[in-house]
Scaffold this motif. Structure first.
Motif, PDB file in Angstrom:
ATOM      1  N   LEU A 279       0.815  -1.221   0.000  1.00 57.50           N
ATOM      2  CA  LEU A 279       0.000   0.000   0.000  1.00 57.50           C
ATOM      3  C   LEU A 279       0.842   1.262   0.000  1.00 57.50           C
ATOM      4  CD1 LEU A 279      -2.928  -0.778   2.457  1.00 57.50           C
ATOM      5  CD2 LEU A 279      -3.022  -0.631  -0.024  1.00 57.50           C
ATOM      6  N   LYS A 368      -1.029   1.123  -9.318  1.00 56.57           N
ATOM      7  CA  LYS A 368      -1.089  -0.287  -8.939  1.00 56.57           C
ATOM      8  C   LYS A 368      -1.641  -1.158 -10.069  1.00 56.57           C
ATOM      9  CE  LYS A 368       0.369  -0.182  -4.619  1.00 56.57           C
ATOM     10  NZ  LYS A 368       0.887   1.166  -4.639  1.00 56.57           N
ATOM     11  N   TRP A 431      -6.864  -4.025  -2.795  1.00 58.72           N
ATOM     12  CA  TRP A 431      -6.549  -2.600  -2.960  1.00 58.72           C
ATOM     13  C   TRP A 431      -7.682  -1.880  -3.687  1.00 58.72           C
ATOM     14  CZ3 TRP A 431      -5.504   0.194  -7.554  1.00 58.72           C
ATOM     15  CH2 TRP A 431      -5.013   1.490  -7.354  1.00 58.72           C
TER      16      TRP A 431
END
Length: 455
Positions: A279, A368, A431
């Protein structure tokens, strides 16, 4: 008679000049009354007629300050053409009439600017020695002489001129748009100049300076067309510690909580640490190594392409029976095995080329999603390369026999790729869910506040 004087200046005929002066000693004094755009001294300086220019200057030194229709002095023309000896004579004999080195033309350029733009180094040094301040005049374009050297890629002239400023001044010098020398080098993708500037400690220390639009050197490079030079420039800037403007802004208080949570997870288990790292990882190593990462999938694609046109067993190159020339030998013997080989090899090449396109297109690798895509692409490429390898071994081995050790090693590798892909996919899905939940939280909170207000 003035016409004969101009003809003599075109050829540099000193005898004709002396004859005209003997006939009329005031001929040079009456030049201001003529309708010619340049004086004979302008023409002699432009053509490099040293003796002619020396005689004219000796008779009338004030002509060194005469202006043509573009407000250029003879020194402007001599400097632009690199006529060193005439430049020295104009400085020596013309300095009595005023600051001949500091005169600006209609564009605000001094002779020093013109010498630097054409990289006449000896002329440049002579002008700087006569009047160093002339190099610091700002022309109408708003660019300093150093920015002009970067723009025109005059590296040697830039090295000479940087000695006029101390390190602190070099780091802070900007053009009309607030662009530092580092901005200019990045915009024009001057690799050699960029490396030279970054060797100056003050410039490297001020590498994250922003222009009037709030952009760093890395930001302005992002707005330029993407090519190999821009990738190399980007890598040099990142290795020097240059960041984007968004990375320089302090995080809002709401975003500081994950950092605090991350510090608290240091004592937790391995999974918690790994998740926190996923993260909060901001090292941008993928972005920094974009140029290097392109090589790996490109090599894999080239290998797959070569293997596809050169299958195991080769191709038929002589007419034998009913076989067609150019066909793969394996296709004529066992079509099923050949189809499997082609499928695995094609997947390898297409996935590798897709990764090359993503890397060249300039997508933000800090995202990401693109990290996940590149990771899965790499794993799938490895899987299909291993499958192609095993298929080729089975084709070339007698009766399709492949050593058990080789099979087990390949299976272990494939298992590792599958586990890695599963872990990254789980992390990515979590996520995404967290991102979506955070976006819905403000809407839910607003609905609650509205309900409370109605009550």
């Amino acid at each position: 008679m003035e016409g004969k004087l101009y003809e003599a200046s075109l050829t540099g005929n000193v005898q004709a000049l002396n004859a005209l002066l003997h006939e009329d000693q005031l001929i040079l004094d009456r030049l201001s009354l003529t309708a010619f755009n340049e004086t004979p001294l302008h023409i002699a300086a432009m053509r490099g007629h040293l003796q002619f220019a020396t005689v004219v200057l000796t008779q009338k030194p004030k002509l060194a300050m005469a202006l043509d229709n573009q407000r250029r002095t003879p020194l402007h023309l001599a400097s632009a053409n690199g006529n060193l000896e005439i430049v020295q004579e104009l400085i020596r004999l013309g300095s009595t009439s005023g600051d001949v080195c500091g005169v600006q033309d209609q564009d605000g350029l001094t002779p020093v600017h013109l010498a630097a733009m054409n990289e006449h180094l000896e002329v440049l040094k002579a002008l700087i020695q006569a009047n160093p301040q002339a190099a610091k005049e700002i022309p109408a374009t708003g660019e300093t002489i150093l920015h002009m050297c970067v723009h025109y890629n005059r590296f040697e002239a830039l090295k000479v001129l940087t000695e006029l400023w101390n390190e602190e001044e070099l780091a802070k010098i900007t053009d009309h748009g607030g662009n530092t020398l580092l901005h200019a080098a990045a915009i024009n993708k001057r690799i050699q100049i960029l490396n030279f500037l970054l060797r100056i400690p003050s410039i490297k220390g001020n590498g994250n300076a922003v222009n009037r639009h709030g952009l760093t050197a890395l930001d302005v490079l992002d707005q330029c067309p993407r090519d190999l030079q821009s990738l190399e420039t980007q890598q040099i800037l990142m290795e020097a510690g240059v960041l984007r403007a968004n990375d320089l802004r302090p995080l809002p208080k709401s975003n500081l909580q994950p950092s605090a949570n991350f510090s608290q997870t240091k004592r937790k288990g391995l999974i918690s640490k790994t998740w926190a790292r996923y993260l909060n990882d901001d090292k941008q190593w993928l972005e920094k190594q974009r140029g290097v990462l392109i090589v790996a999938p490109l090599v894999a694609a080239v290998v797959a392409f070569y293997t596809g046109i050169n299958p195991p067993g080769g191709t038929i190159n002589t007419q034998i029976g009913g076989y067609s020339l150019g066909n793969a030998v394996l296709a004529e013997i066992d079509m099923d095995k050949y189809n499997g080989f082609v499928a695995y090899n094609t997947f390898t090449m297409i996935i590798s080329l897709g990764m090359v396109v993503i890397l060249i297109a300039g997508f933000p690798l800090r995202n990401k999603f693109w990290m996940w895509v590149l990771t899965l692409g790499t794993l799938f490429t490895v899987v299909f390369m291993v499958a192609t390898y095993l298929q080729s071994l089975g084709t070339m081995a007698p009766d399709g026999y492949v050593n058990a050790t080789s099979i087990w090693i390949c299976l272990i590798l494939l298992l590792g790729c599958g586990i890695t892909a599963l872990i990254h996919t789980i992390f990515f899905i979590v996520w995404v869910v967290m991102k979506l939940s955070k976006r819905r939280m403000p809407e839910t909170q607003a609905t609650r506040n509205q309900s409370a207000a109605q009550v």
